[in-house]
Design an enzyme around this catalytic site. Structure first.
Site, PDB file in Angstrom:
ATOM      1  N   GLU A 150       0.811  -1.216   0.000  1.00 42.49           N
ATOM      2  CA  GLU A 150       0.000   0.000   0.000  1.00 42.49           C
ATOM      3  C   GLU A 150       0.850   1.275   0.000  1.00 42.49           C
ATOM      4  O   GLU A 150       0.869   2.014   0.982  1.00 42.49           O
ATOM      5  CB  GLU A 150      -0.924  -0.005   1.227  1.00 42.49           C
ATOM      6  CG  GLU A 150      -1.866  -1.195   1.285  1.00 42.49           C
ATOM      7  CD  GLU A 150      -2.551  -1.326   2.641  1.00 42.49           C
ATOM      8  OE1 GLU A 150      -2.272  -0.488   3.526  1.00 42.49           O
ATOM      9  OE2 GLU A 150      -3.344  -2.262   2.816  1.00 42.49           O
ATOM     10  N   PRO A 151       1.568   1.555  -1.075  1.00 38.79           N
ATOM     11  CA  PRO A 151       2.309   2.820  -1.119  1.00 38.79           C
ATOM     12  C   PRO A 151       1.381   3.999  -1.348  1.00 38.79           C
ATOM     13  O   PRO A 151       0.479   3.950  -2.185  1.00 38.79           O
ATOM     14  CB  PRO A 151       3.251   2.620  -2.323  1.00 38.79           C
ATOM     15  CG  PRO A 151       2.495   1.683  -3.217  1.00 38.79           C
ATOM     16  CD  PRO A 151       1.728   0.767  -2.302  1.00 38.79           C
ATOM     17  N   ARG A 156       2.482   7.691   0.199  1.00 41.42           N
ATOM     18  CA  ARG A 156       3.508   8.742   0.225  1.00 41.42           C
ATOM     19  C   ARG A 156       4.547   8.529  -0.877  1.00 41.42           C
ATOM     20  O   ARG A 156       4.972   9.481  -1.534  1.00 41.42           O
ATOM     21  CB  ARG A 156       4.200   8.717   1.598  1.00 41.42           C
ATOM     22  CG  ARG A 156       5.282   9.774   1.769  1.00 41.42           C
ATOM     23  CD  ARG A 156       6.234   9.402   2.905  1.00 41.42           C
ATOM     24  NE  ARG A 156       5.552   8.949   4.089  1.00 41.42           N
ATOM     25  CZ  ARG A 156       5.290   9.705   5.160  1.00 41.42           C
ATOM     26  NH1 ARG A 156       5.664  10.964   5.168  1.00 41.42           N
ATOM     27  NH2 ARG A 156       4.677   9.203   6.209  1.00 41.42           N
ATOM     28  N   CYS A 212      -0.988  32.813  13.443  1.00 46.34           N
ATOM     29  CA  CYS A 212      -0.735  33.344  14.779  1.00 46.34           C
ATOM     30  C   CYS A 212      -0.374  32.193  15.718  1.00 46.34           C
ATOM     31  O   CYS A 212      -1.134  31.796  16.597  1.00 46.34           O
ATOM     32  CB  CYS A 212      -1.974  34.091  15.275  1.00 46.34           C
ATOM     33  SG  CYS A 212      -1.668  35.018  16.787  1.00 46.34           S
ATOM     34  N   TYR A 218      -0.018  14.016   2.682  1.00 47.74           N
ATOM     35  CA  TYR A 218      -0.465  14.462   4.000  1.00 47.74           C
ATOM     36  C   TYR A 218      -0.404  15.967   4.199  1.00 47.74           C
ATOM     37  O   TYR A 218      -0.589  16.443   5.308  1.00 47.74           O
ATOM     38  CB  TYR A 218       0.315  13.745   5.107  1.00 47.74           C
ATOM     39  CG  TYR A 218       0.233  12.253   4.979  1.00 47.74           C
ATOM     40  CD1 TYR A 218      -0.959  11.585   5.244  1.00 47.74           C
ATOM     41  CD2 TYR A 218       1.319  11.510   4.551  1.00 47.74           C
ATOM     42  CE1 TYR A 218      -1.063  10.218   5.086  1.00 47.74           C
ATOM     43  CE2 TYR A 218       1.231  10.130   4.392  1.00 47.74           C
ATOM     44  CZ  TYR A 218       0.032   9.502   4.664  1.00 47.74           C
ATOM     45  OH  TYR A 218      -0.073   8.150   4.488  1.00 47.74           O
TER      46      TYR A 218
END
Length: 461
Positions: A318-319, A321, A389, A419
């Site tokens: 399950e690649p 990234r 901020c 991500y």
């Protein structure tokens, strides 16, 4: 090192940077492994992607903007498919998902993992055949499971006894027999290479191997004979650069496979070793190629199956990234440059933690380059920060940029495909950036940027 009241990200006071970061001989040079394959510099030094100048992208679509090199993403899909020709390669949609990316991976012959009803909706809207979808998640609702059954999702990775009960009841009602895998918590923590079973079983995912829950779950599914138990699933972490963790994981999960065989006379036909394959975010990272991963994983599985006298199961990975991460960079515009008493130079850009939370959340490291021009100035150690901020609003903790970087310059941060957009927020009511795909010198918007009207549309008070 001195403590800093703003937290650990500020504790490294001084202008030396981390030990691995080296002053570049040429501050304009690109480190190839960090960038999509079609990124280069033009004759006047501006960054280009697939032949298109980033200044033109900024002018048309604004900044910040995620820029996807479509051919690079497709090439990475093909590399994994070629390395694993006899296995199933599932793109992990949680890394980044939109309809256009779904269409790309459909066209490249990939499978797809989703882990929520929303991701399932995007997968179906993008044209992914439901039988090529795997459904993850530690707390799938009745509505999510019902939809998965109704559309014919190819496999469901069950994660708890409550889910087994829910799914069994729903399957009985519909008279269907969904394919399932048992997610096994094998006690392997790939981040630290601590392979101690009791150490990493304290988590929300899966059935404990050491405590016996995984065996109990598998036997329960087999005995109920409503769900079709296809195999076992193991996922050991993310940003993994070697296969030693997979070796320990495979040994433990295949030992469980042998226990199931001995208890019920059934050899499960599938094994999923998950994903988490690492990418290069900085010059210190050296990820394995898909071919190297395939050779090592096959060797591990074959060896452990021989030791347990098991028929080698059909393997899937399950690649996520590793496919989309390097294919994208984020383009920002510099707003202010601030030298803080010789301690550090802060380069503030028009995005930040709302479009990349990983630096603040995971202490992740990124790189950056001046993208709108070349510079003859010397290198300056800088920190690229956002507009929010929040003192932890840091995009790149340490990077050498030209000493003459100034407001209006464009800065590009590579490796932001995974991500970043998927974890983006509206902190400080900042609209999330759009995503632009570039191919053959042409750009198209595949996820439009949010507007203030979008922010107000949900505010019904």
């Amino acid at each position: 090192m001195r403590a800093h009241e703003a937290g650990a990200l500020h504790g490294d006071i001084g202008n030396r940077g981390p030990a691995w970061l080296r002053t570049p001989a040429d501050v304009n040079a690109l480190v190839p492994q960090l960038w999509p394959g079609n990124v280069a510099r033009s004759d006047d030094g501006a960054l280009t992607v697939a032949g298109l100048d980033v200044r033109d992208i900024a002018a048309e679509f604004g900044t910040p903007v995620y820029v996807l090199d479509e051919d690079d993403l497709r090439s990475r899909c093909r590399d994994f498919q070629a390395a694993f020709p006899d296995e199933d390669v599932y793109y992990a949609g949680k890394a980044f998902l939109c309809r256009a990316v779904v269409r790309m991976i459909v066209e490249e012959g990939m499978f797809l993992d989703v882990c929520s009803g929303g991701e399932l909706a995007v997968a179906l809207a993008g044209g992914m055949p439901p039988e090529r979808i795997g459904f993850h998640g530690n707390n799938k609702s009745v509505a999510e499971l019902s939809r998965a059954l109704d559309v014919g999702v190819g496999r469901i990775i069950v994660d708890s006894f409550h889910e087994i009960e829910r799914l069994t009841a729903l399957a009985r009602e519909r008279g269907v027999r969904p394919r399932v895998l048992i997610r096994v918590t094998v006690g392997v923590e790939a981040h630290t290479h601590e392979f101690i079973a009791t150490a990493h079983e304290d988590q929300k995912f899966g059935f404990s191997l050491a405590g016996g829950a995984a065996l109990t779950a598998a036997l329960r599914v087999l005995d109920e004979d409503v769900l079709e138990l296809r195999g076992l699933h193991s996922h050991i972490g993310s940003q993994i650069f070697d296969t030693s963790g997979f070796e320990v994981s495979a040994r433990r999960v295949l030992a469980l496979q042998a226990q199931i065989r001995d208890a019920r006379g059934v050899e499960l036909p599938e094994l999923d070793l998950g994903g988490g394959f690492g990418i290069a975010y900085t010059s210190q990272d050296d990820p394995a190629t898909p071919n190297d991963l395939a050779k090592r994983l096959r060797k591990i599985v074959d060896s452990e199956c021989a030791a347990e006298r098991l028929v080698t199961p059909h393997l899937s990975i399950e690649p996520g990234r590793a496919i989309v991460g390097p294919a994208v960079f984020t383009l920002y515009e510099v707003g202010t440059v601030k030298d803080v008493d010789g301690i550090r130079t802060y380069v503030s850009v028009d995005g930040g933690m709302s479009d990349n939370i990983r630096t603040a959340l995971y202490d992740a490291s990124y790189s950056a380059t001046l993208a709108s021009r070349a510079s003859a100035a010397g290198p300056m150690l800088a920190r690229v920060v956002g507009k929010h901020c929040e003192s932890g609003d840091i995009v790149v903790k340490d990077e050498f940029l030209p000493a003459d970087v100034q407001p209006g310059d464009l800065v590009a941060v590579p490796g932001t495909g995974a991500y970043c957009r998927s974890m983006a927020s509206n902190y400080n009511h900042v609209p999330r950036p759009g995503v632009v795909a570039v191919r053959n010198g042409r750009a198209r918007l595949i996820v439009r940027p949010e507007t203030e009207e979008d922010l107000l549309a949900l505010d019904v008070g």
